[in-house]
Design a protein around this motif. Structure first.
Motif: not given
Length: 242
Positions: A112-133
């Protein structure tokens, strides 16, 4: 393990605003017996009441794509470092979780924990957001401290990077919102997801806590999503023009 650990809502715009919600669900996967009293999974100790609804509306009405955690924090707390004592809680706000005593911590991390954070890392690396809520909710009072009211409607939490939070505190205040500065608890003590995915990468963020009696119903969720989206847009603009 076939149950989803996370889900995405909406399409993120590169460089735009995105939202994450660690405690969106009170789901307990098959085979995990927590042994908690009846009704516990409907309480704040199991998930952030109303937070998922706010994120749904941020995504569908305000073009702020969101990633939601889909496992109860009583199974594994996605908003904790891997080595944290409360990662697999044996008590929460005075409620015993006997099924977690002696639980296989490594298995919960791997499934649970590692798949969640790995997916978040991939997503944010791709999106490169200007702001995270980072969207959470809190109770008007703790079950373990009845009568000790928490007056804030919204709290902004931060650790070392206060850039976005201070703009948001000011802007919420100008709207007449009772806003907490590192309240109802401090981001300097509990900021795991944003420490890892925002501060460690220099990404601006607003860790937002909403008092959950304001967002238990759809009307409140829609209202606060609109307020947050408005403030977030102005925070992002302020950061870009600073």
């Amino acid at each position: 393990m076939s149950e989803p650990v996370y889900r995405f809502i909406g399409e993120a715009t590169r460089g735009g605003i995105v939202a994450v919600c660690d405690h969106a669900s009170n789901f307990v996967p098959e085979g995990i017996e927590l042994g908690v009293p009846p009704g516990t999974l409907d309480k704040h100790v199991a998930y952030d009441i109303g937070a998922a609804g706010v994120c749904e509306r941020l995504a569908r009405r305000h073009n702020i794509a969101a990633m939601l955690g889909e496992v109860s924090r009583l199974v594994v707390d996605l908003h904790r470092e891997e080595e944290a004592d409360g990662l697999v809680p044996t008590t929460s706000d005075g409620i015993l979780v006997p099924g977690n005593i002696g639980a296989d911590r490594d298995k919960r991390l791997e499934e649970y924990h590692r798949p969640y954070h790995s997916a978040m890392e991939r997503w944010l690396d791709e999106v490169q957001p200007g702001l995270i809520l980072s969207i959470h909710s809190f109770t008007p009072e703790l079950e373990s401290k009845p009568g000790q009211e928490r007056p804030w409607e919204i709290g902004l939490l931060y650790n070392e990077d206060e850039r976005a939070a201070l703009h948001a505190i000011r802007l919420f205040g100008e709207l007449g919102v009772t806003v907490g500065d590192n309240e109802p608890y401090s981001g300097r003590e509990l900021n795991a997801t944003m420490n890892r995915h925002a501060e460690a990468h220099g990404r601006p963020y607003c860790a937002i806590e909403i008092r959950n009696n304001l967002i238990t119903q759809e009307r409140g969720q829609a209202r606060w999503a609109a307020i947050i989206a408005d403030v977030a847009g102005r925070v992002k603009l302020a950061l870009e023009t600073a």
